[in-house]
Write an enzyme that holds these catalytic residues in place. Sequence first.
Site, PDB file in Angstrom:
ATOM      1  N   HIS A 262       0.663   4.312  -2.689  1.00 35.74           N
ATOM      2  CA  HIS A 262       0.492   5.716  -2.296  1.00 35.74           C
ATOM      3  C   HIS A 262       1.720   6.557  -2.626  1.00 35.74           C
ATOM      4  CE1 HIS A 262      -3.129   5.260   0.685  1.00 35.74           C
ATOM      5  NE2 HIS A 262      -3.302   4.588  -0.442  1.00 35.74           N
TER       6      HIS A 262
ATOM      7  N   ARG B 146       0.834  -1.205   0.000  1.00 35.92           N
ATOM      8  CA  ARG B 146       0.000   0.000   0.000  1.00 35.92           C
ATOM      9  C   ARG B 146       0.872   1.261   0.000  1.00 35.92           C
ATOM     10  NH1 ARG B 146      -3.684   2.774   4.165  1.00 35.92           N
ATOM     11  NH2 ARG B 146      -5.198   3.838   2.820  1.00 35.92           N
TER      12      ARG B 146
ATOM     13  N   ASN C 141      -3.450   8.955   4.160  1.00 38.95           N
ATOM     14  CA  ASN C 141      -2.351   8.303   4.885  1.00 38.95           C
ATOM     15  C   ASN C 141      -2.435   8.416   6.398  1.00 38.95           C
ATOM     16  OD1 ASN C 141      -1.127   7.597   2.440  1.00 38.95           O
ATOM     17  ND2 ASN C 141       0.000   9.528   2.326  1.00 38.95           N
TER      18      ASN C 141
ATOM     19  N   HIS D 285      -6.257  -5.966  -2.503  1.00 39.32           N
ATOM     20  CA  HIS D 285      -7.157  -6.069  -1.341  1.00 39.32           C
ATOM     21  C   HIS D 285      -7.494  -7.531  -1.029  1.00 39.32           C
ATOM     22  CE1 HIS D 285      -8.604  -1.595  -1.720  1.00 39.32           C
ATOM     23  NE2 HIS D 285      -7.355  -1.717  -1.335  1.00 39.32           N
TER      24      HIS D 285
HETATM   25  C1  HEM Z   1      -8.747   1.489  -6.344  1.00 37.45           C
HETATM   26  C2  HEM Z   1      -8.650   2.398  -5.425  1.00 37.45           C
HETATM   27  C3  HEM Z   1      -8.297   2.090  -3.993  1.00 37.45           C
HETATM   28  C4  HEM Z   1      -8.939   2.563  -2.904  1.00 37.45           C
HETATM   29  C5  HEM Z   1     -10.137   3.500  -2.891  1.00 37.45           C
HETATM   30  C6  HEM Z   1      -8.298   1.989  -1.751  1.00 37.45           C
HETATM   31  C7  HEM Z   1      -8.664   2.258  -0.449  1.00 37.45           C
HETATM   32  C8  HEM Z   1      -8.166   1.599   0.650  1.00 37.45           C
HETATM   33  C9  HEM Z   1      -8.611   1.812   2.005  1.00 37.45           C
HETATM   34  C10 HEM Z   1      -9.677   2.808   2.442  1.00 37.45           C
HETATM   35  C11 HEM Z   1      -7.917   0.964   2.803  1.00 37.45           C
HETATM   36  C12 HEM Z   1      -8.041   0.826   4.324  1.00 37.45           C
HETATM   37  C13 HEM Z   1      -7.223   1.898   5.021  1.00 37.45           C
HETATM   38  C14 HEM Z   1      -7.481   1.999   6.515  1.00 37.45           C
HETATM   39  O1  HEM Z   1      -8.535   1.579   6.982  1.00 37.45           O
HETATM   40  O2  HEM Z   1      -6.622   2.531   7.224  1.00 37.45           O
HETATM   41  C15 HEM Z   1      -7.035   0.223   1.970  1.00 37.45           C
HETATM   42  C16 HEM Z   1      -6.163  -0.738   2.404  1.00 37.45           C
HETATM   43  C17 HEM Z   1      -5.276  -1.401   1.588  1.00 37.45           C
HETATM   44  N1  HEM Z   1      -5.016  -1.108   0.263  1.00 37.45           N
HETATM   45 FE1  HEM Z   1      -6.173  -0.030  -0.964  1.00 37.45          FE
HETATM   46  N2  HEM Z   1      -7.294   1.190  -2.161  1.00 37.45           N
HETATM   47  C18 HEM Z   1      -7.235   1.219  -3.518  1.00 37.45           C
HETATM   48  C19 HEM Z   1      -6.308   0.592  -4.323  1.00 37.45           C
HETATM   49  C20 HEM Z   1      -5.232  -0.133  -3.838  1.00 37.45           C
HETATM   50  C21 HEM Z   1      -4.111  -0.561  -4.639  1.00 37.45           C
HETATM   51  C22 HEM Z   1      -3.910  -0.214  -6.110  1.00 37.45           C
HETATM   52  C23 HEM Z   1      -3.289  -1.267  -3.808  1.00 37.45           C
HETATM   53  C24 HEM Z   1      -1.973  -1.914  -4.115  1.00 37.45           C
HETATM   54  C25 HEM Z   1      -1.599  -2.316  -5.303  1.00 37.45           C
HETATM   55  C26 HEM Z   1      -3.921  -1.296  -2.504  1.00 37.45           C
HETATM   56  C27 HEM Z   1      -3.456  -1.987  -1.425  1.00 37.45           C
HETATM   57  C28 HEM Z   1      -4.058  -1.978  -0.172  1.00 37.45           C
HETATM   58  C29 HEM Z   1      -3.696  -2.885   0.905  1.00 37.45           C
HETATM   59  C30 HEM Z   1      -2.732  -4.049   0.807  1.00 37.45           C
HETATM   60  C31 HEM Z   1      -4.445  -2.510   2.025  1.00 37.45           C
HETATM   61  C32 HEM Z   1      -4.384  -3.104   3.441  1.00 37.45           C
HETATM   62  C33 HEM Z   1      -3.317  -2.370   4.231  1.00 37.45           C
HETATM   63  C34 HEM Z   1      -3.187  -2.804   5.677  1.00 37.45           C
HETATM   64  O3  HEM Z   1      -3.561  -3.906   6.043  1.00 37.45           O
HETATM   65  O4  HEM Z   1      -2.695  -1.979   6.467  1.00 37.45           O
HETATM   66  N3  HEM Z   1      -5.075  -0.575  -2.555  1.00 37.45           N
HETATM   67  N4  HEM Z   1      -7.171   0.638   0.661  1.00 37.45           N
END
Ligand code: HEM
Length: 327
Positions: free
Chosen positions: A66, A62, A94, A193
């Site tokens: 970002h 992530r 972030n 995800h």
């Molecule tokens: C398509 C648009 C995307 C949106 C709107 C989005 C949004 C989010 C949100 C809201 C979270 C949770 C954050 C939290 O609760 O603190 C999250 C977690 C995560 N995102 Fe996305 N995301 C997107 C695309 C991506 C992409 C492209 C990747 C990597 C290639 C990614 C990888 C992750 C991962 C692995 C997590 C879990 C992180 C953790 O466990 O701390 N996301 N994302």
Amino acid sequence: MSVLRFAIVAAFFLISLFVLCCNSQLTETFYSSSCSNVSDVVRNILQQAQQSDVRIGAKLIRLHFHDCFVDGCDGSILLDNADGIQSEKDAGPNMNSADGFDVVDDIKTALENVCPGVVSCADILALASQISVTLGGGPSWEVSLGRRDSRKANPSGANGDIPSPLESLNNITSKFSAKGLDSTDLVALSGAHTFGKAKCGTFSHRLYNFSNTGNPDPSMDSTYLNTLRLTCPQDGNGTTLANLDYSSPYGFDNNYYTNLQSNRGLLQTDQELFSTSGADTVATVNRFGKSQSEFFNAFVQSMIKMGNISPLTGNNGEIRADCKRVN
Ligand code: HEM
Ligand SMILES: *[C@@H]1O[C@H](CO)[C@@H](O)[C@H](O)[C@H]1NC(C)=O
Ligand SMILES: *[C@@H]1O[C@H](CO)[C@@H](O)[C@H](O)[C@H]1NC(C)=O
Ligand SMILES: *[C@@H]1O[C@H](CO)[C@@H](O)[C@H](O)[C@H]1NC(C)=O
Ligand SMILES: *[C@@H]1O[C@H](CO)[C@@H](O)[C@H](O)[C@H]1NC(C)=O
């Protein structure tokens, strides 16, 4: 006269050679002579970190996302507040959310011990992403390397360019397209995800009062809805965590897509990929849901594309000694 002409032709030749060789391209062999062991070092630290934090791989991929979406993959997200630097860590997408910075520092320290001043922080994020996916059971690939680190951060870029979980599919698609990523890339990269967690605050609007209707998001499976309501009570503070992939929370697989097909996507922006009628993302979700190898192949291609977003190369930027601050 002919000497002048020769000089002009030679200059053009050298300039185009320089542009081709050093100004744009990342290569898989970038550190083969300067730090041949770089992948082993990153993998060792990651495996150690995983013993105390199963989520570390998810956190690091992530961070790479970002990082790349804000002025390219240049390590800008890693900079702390300092004189002349306003950190991206305090930007909306972030703050209290992006994590894993300590492990990035551990990797940097280990690399400075074996090949000081050589490996950029931006490349650490790219390598750590690939290794995390592989350790989670996902595909392996050769990471393109040679990014250099920025000397600035861009918090307004982070607020503007990183997609929010409340956005429409149209808006998410245009934010990806602004980075040169198409709708197949969007679907493939959202597959990250398949591991990691999200706070209730990022999706609880779907559980109680979706779009001010007084009802839950109609695109959510009702059993899944009831489970999530228990995890995220309406009067809760929104900081409790839920698995992004309820069916296999820690493995890197294509269950993210089969979840979407059964209306069990966690974020609004996850489910929209499948539930927006007429969208071209629906067929892609079905394709990846049906075939894990198609997902893996597409994911690798899209990660390489994302990792190529306007890197600093050549003499631009620097190799930070400490990922948290400029040299
Ligand atoms: C398509 C648009 C995307 C949106 C709107 C989005 C949004 C989010 C949100 C809201 C979270 C949770 C954050 C939290 O609760 O603190 C999250 C977690 C995560 N995102 Fe996305 N995301 C997107 C695309 C991506 C992409 C492209 C990747 C990597 C290639 C990614 C990888 C992750 C991962 C692995 C997590 C879990 C992180 C953790 O466990 O701390 N996301 N994302
Ligand atoms: C490469 O790194 C690994 C892990 O840190 C270490 O065990 C190994 O000895 C290193 N090999 C070389 C050739 O430096
Ligand atoms: C989509 O983007 C437009 C233009 O930036 C904005 O006005 C609108 O609020 C966004 N819609 C959603 C649902 O995010
Ligand atoms: C849903 O939200 C709207 C706008 O905030 C509010 O007026 C309405 O009372 C809410 N409905 C329920 C059932 O909470
Ligand atoms: C949110 O609630 C949980 C559980 O009640 C509590 O442990 C946590 O400290 C709270 N966090 C905030 C920011 O209030």
